[in-house]
Write a protein that holds these residues in place. Structure first.
Motif, PDB file in Angstrom:
ATOM      1  N   LYS A   1     -34.901  12.783  43.500  1.00  0.00           N
ATOM      2  CA  LYS A   1     -33.834  13.246  42.648  1.00  0.00           C
ATOM      3  C   LYS A   1     -32.586  13.513  43.410  1.00  0.00           C
ATOM      4  O   LYS A   1     -31.423  13.716  42.848  1.00  0.00           O
ATOM      5  N   VAL A   2     -32.579  13.707  44.957  1.00  0.00           N
ATOM      6  CA  VAL A   2     -31.555  14.022  45.702  1.00  0.00           C
ATOM      7  C   VAL A   2     -30.443  12.882  45.719  1.00  0.00           C
ATOM      8  O   VAL A   2     -30.754  11.741  45.801  1.00  0.00           O
ATOM      9  N   ARG A   3     -29.329  13.447  45.456  1.00  0.00           N
ATOM     10  CA  ARG A   3     -28.145  12.537  45.534  1.00  0.00           C
ATOM     11  C   ARG A   3     -26.665  12.823  46.338  1.00  0.00           C
ATOM     12  O   ARG A   3     -26.837  14.162  46.664  1.00  0.00           O
TER      13      ARG A   3
ATOM     14  N   SER B   1     -22.870  12.705  46.988  1.00  0.00           N
ATOM     15  CA  SER B   1     -21.447  12.247  46.130  1.00  0.00           C
ATOM     16  C   SER B   1     -20.758  11.553  47.181  1.00  0.00           C
ATOM     17  O   SER B   1     -20.433  11.606  48.339  1.00  0.00           O
TER      18      SER B   1
ATOM     19  N   ASP C   1     -23.099  15.902  44.397  1.00  0.00           N
ATOM     20  CA  ASP C   1     -24.510  16.284  45.297  1.00  0.00           C
ATOM     21  C   ASP C   1     -25.563  16.843  44.413  1.00  0.00           C
ATOM     22  O   ASP C   1     -25.217  17.478  43.547  1.00  0.00           O
ATOM     23  N   PHE C   2     -26.626  16.261  44.509  1.00  0.00           N
ATOM     24  CA  PHE C   2     -27.813  17.283  44.077  1.00  0.00           C
ATOM     25  C   PHE C   2     -28.795  17.216  45.435  1.00  0.00           C
ATOM     26  O   PHE C   2     -29.338  16.298  45.837  1.00  0.00           O
ATOM     27  N   PRO C   3     -29.368  18.363  45.709  1.00  0.00           N
ATOM     28  CA  PRO C   3     -28.598  19.708  45.239  1.00  0.00           C
ATOM     29  C   PRO C   3     -27.245  20.138  45.860  1.00  0.00           C
ATOM     30  O   PRO C   3     -26.994  19.262  46.668  1.00  0.00           O
ATOM     31  N   LYS C   4     -26.378  20.773  45.130  1.00  0.00           N
ATOM     32  CA  LYS C   4     -25.111  21.341  45.710  1.00  0.00           C
ATOM     33  C   LYS C   4     -25.171  22.174  46.916  1.00  0.00           C
ATOM     34  O   LYS C   4     -26.511  22.823  46.978  1.00  0.00           O
TER      35      LYS C   4
ATOM     36  N   PHE D   1     -36.707  21.162  45.835  1.00  0.00           N
ATOM     37  CA  PHE D   1     -35.852  19.995  45.359  1.00  0.00           C
ATOM     38  C   PHE D   1     -36.479  18.649  45.768  1.00  0.00           C
ATOM     39  O   PHE D   1     -36.871  18.388  46.641  1.00  0.00           O
TER      40      PHE D   1
ATOM     41  N   GLU E   1     -25.856  25.760  46.377  1.00  0.00           N
ATOM     42  CA  GLU E   1     -27.336  26.032  45.813  1.00  0.00           C
ATOM     43  C   GLU E   1     -28.367  25.925  46.765  1.00  0.00           C
ATOM     44  O   GLU E   1     -29.075  26.611  46.721  1.00  0.00           O
TER      45      GLU E   1
ATOM     46  N   SER F   1     -23.880   9.125  44.336  1.00  0.00           N
ATOM     47  CA  SER F   1     -23.738   9.362  42.900  1.00  0.00           C
ATOM     48  C   SER F   1     -22.576  10.120  42.786  1.00  0.00           C
ATOM     49  O   SER F   1     -21.777  10.081  43.676  1.00  0.00           O
TER      50      SER F   1
END
Ligand SMILES: Nc1ncnc2c1ncn2[C@@H]1O[C@H](COP(=O)(O)OP(=O)(O)OP(=O)(O)O)[C@@H](O)[C@H]1O
Ligand SMILES: [Mg+2]
Length: 502
Positions: free
Chosen positions: A218-220, A222, A303-306, A214, A309, A300
């Motif tokens: 790009k990590v976000r 929530s 979540d990224f990554p969830k 990851f 995941e 955001s």
């Protein structure tokens, strides 16, 4: 292992005792650190060679050596070689009796033979397991050092060494072993905080299908899962009334999200505040505070990554933070995901996991000012409470002195590679139980790939040679020659391109 005799126990002024014995060596195969056995009244006594001394009666007295050597070298006139002998000093570990090691309560017998330790008994003695994690070979013995997963990891692991000693390489070996496990053996999830992009090699080769990378950029996180307290930790500077206002706003917003079953991000929150009838002296600072948080590009709608995941059985997830410059942002990411992982694990929603944190002194620093201690408390919490829930951490650091002592002292297994800085050596000796003087001196002389394993993982401190990696080890540290060559080649290529274009 060879059960041929290595020598005979001797009687000296201070040995044998219940904790030491010495033997005169009759075989060239004796090495410091080797495990040996000798039969005694209570059963088989095991020990490890802590020192080897060489002696020769002919050379004991300085004045006679000096006198005789004035003529010709002593070996020409005396049978000096026949009088040389070697003594090994052994630290008794205990007596192996009915399948387990008990403290020796009676010394070895002078005159009894000493042999190399029996392989099977040694494996049992050290707690190795056929299906354990194979990190390398036990030094001086042809035995694979296969550690029990629970003993190595459950009560956390610390991997400490100076830069370039092989920490990340060893972590790679550990990860390979974890990924190689079958479902029936119990597979945990592995999450790596990779600050230098050293684990990207797992994506190519035999572990590619079990690896997900990851990109840190790009990590976000929530907004829904962020509490006001977390935000205040990230950026301070707010007064108490302002904090209260923010907490109220967030609560209202989350209430609305639930009601309407929709998710919103920071942009919506900012819009809402702008449109509100809040007093200007309140609105201004809050908006600029939110703008600062917004500029981190972290919050955001989801979540990224969830988390589900990120933590999957038998899978390696690498959070590649190598492109993020801000330490604060890296700490926020670690803090957020560590918290979420722990929370989810407590509820049994994700599998047991190992969170491996590279450069952990930057994420749980012993003496950090409040604003750069964002991830410290969750790491300490994991260290203290994680074991009960199958949430383990592996702290990797080249500056153990700077690492939180609370976190470090909770790591019941330690693997130490080469360390030369005396402050670090002292700190390690103080924080790891079971390091004796011999081990302490030895860690300064270890070579790359040699490691001392100490604590819960092995029943006795042992030295191992870390095995070769199966996957690719990506290093950040290419030689200066290579970097310089690459740079010039790249420059020439660019110039040629420009010429061709003109
Ligand atoms: N067991 C080993 N066998 C062979 N080579 C090794 C071994 N351990 C380390 N090396 C080599 O030594 C070099 C340094 O290892 P590594 O990157 O793991 O060091 P490190 O302790 O993580 O350093 P840093 O603190 O700078 O991250 C690498 O090039 C690696 O290939
Ligand atoms: Mg490293």
């Amino acid at each position: 292992m060879d059960s041929t005799s290595l020598g005979t126990v001797i009687s000296t002024i201070d040995s044998p005792t219940t904790s030491f014995f010495s033997f005169v060596i009759s075989s060239p195969n004796v090495r410091k650190g080797q495990f040996v056995q000798t039969r005694c009244e209570d059963g088989m006594l095991f020990g490890t060679i802590s020192e080897i001394m060489r002696a020769n009666r002919y050379f004991e007295h300085a004045e006679s050596v000096s006198e005789y050597e004035k003529g010709s070298p002593m070996p020409q006139n005396f049978p000096t070689a026949d009088w040389e002998y070697v003594i090994a000093r052994v630290r008794a570990l205990g007596v192996y009796k009915e399948g387990r090691l008990v403290r020796s309560i009676f010394p070895a017998a002078p005159g009894s033979k000493v042999e190399g330790a029996n392989e099977q008994a040694l494996k049992e003695l050290l707690g190795f397991e056929e299906k354990g994690l194979n990190l390398g070979k036990l030094q001086n013995h042809a035995i694979d050092a296969k550690f029990n997963l629970t003993r190595l990891l459950q009560k956390h692991l610390a991997i400490l060494a100076m830069s370039g000693a092989g920490k990340s390489y060893l972590c790679g070996v550990l990860i390979e072993e974890l990924l190689d496990r079958g479902k029936e053996q119990g597979r945990i999830a592995v999450i790596v905080i990779d600050v230098h992009g050293e684990y990207l090699g797992f994506k190519s080769g035999q572990y590619a299908r079990q690896t997900q990378i990851f990109d840190g950029k790009k990590v976000r996180v929530s907004l829904k899962n962020v509490s006001p307290q977390m935000l205040f930790e990230w950026v301070s500077e707010l007064s108490s009334p302002q904090k209260r206002e923010i907490a109220l706003l967030l609560k209202r917003m989350k209430g609305k999200m639930k009601e309407k079953q929709e998710t919103v991000g920071l942009a919506e929150l900012i819009k809402e505040i702008e449109a509100s009838e809040m007093k200007d002296n309140m609105k201004g600072p809050i908006l600029s505070w939110l703008a600062e948080i917004n500029s981190m590009r972290l919050i955001s709608k989801g979540d990224f990554p969830k988390i589900g995941e990120l933590a999957k059985p038998g899978t390696l997830s690498v959070l590649d933070l190598s492109d993020i410059d801000s330490l604060k942002k890296k700490q926020i990411i670690v803090s957020y995901f560590a918290r979420r992982l722990f929370l989810r694990r407590k509820k049994g929603l994700i599998p047991p996991f190992l969170l491996l944190i590279e450069e952990s002194h930057n994420f749980a620093r012993e003496k950090a000012p409040k604003e750069s201690a964002i991830s410290k408390s969750i790491i300490e919490t994991l260290a203290r409470e994680g074991r009960k829930f199958g949430a383990s951490i592996c702290l990797v650091s080249q500056r153990p002195v700077q690492l939180s002592t609370t976190a470090l002292s909770q790591c019941n297994s330690n693997i130490i590679l080469r360390v030369t800085n005396p402050f670090d050596v002292k700190h390690i000796a103080e924080s790891c139980e079971g390091i004796d003087n011999y081990a302490q001196n030895a860690i300064t002389t270890l070579r790359v790939g040699e490691a001392l394993v100490i604590g819960e993982a092995a029943s006795h401190p042992i030295f191992i040679n870390v095995r070769k990696r199966k996957s690719k080890h990506s290093t950040k540290g290419e030689g200066l020659e290579d970097s310089a060559r690459k740079f010039e080649e790249e420059q020439e290529r660019k110039e040629k391109d420009v010429e061709a274009f003109i």
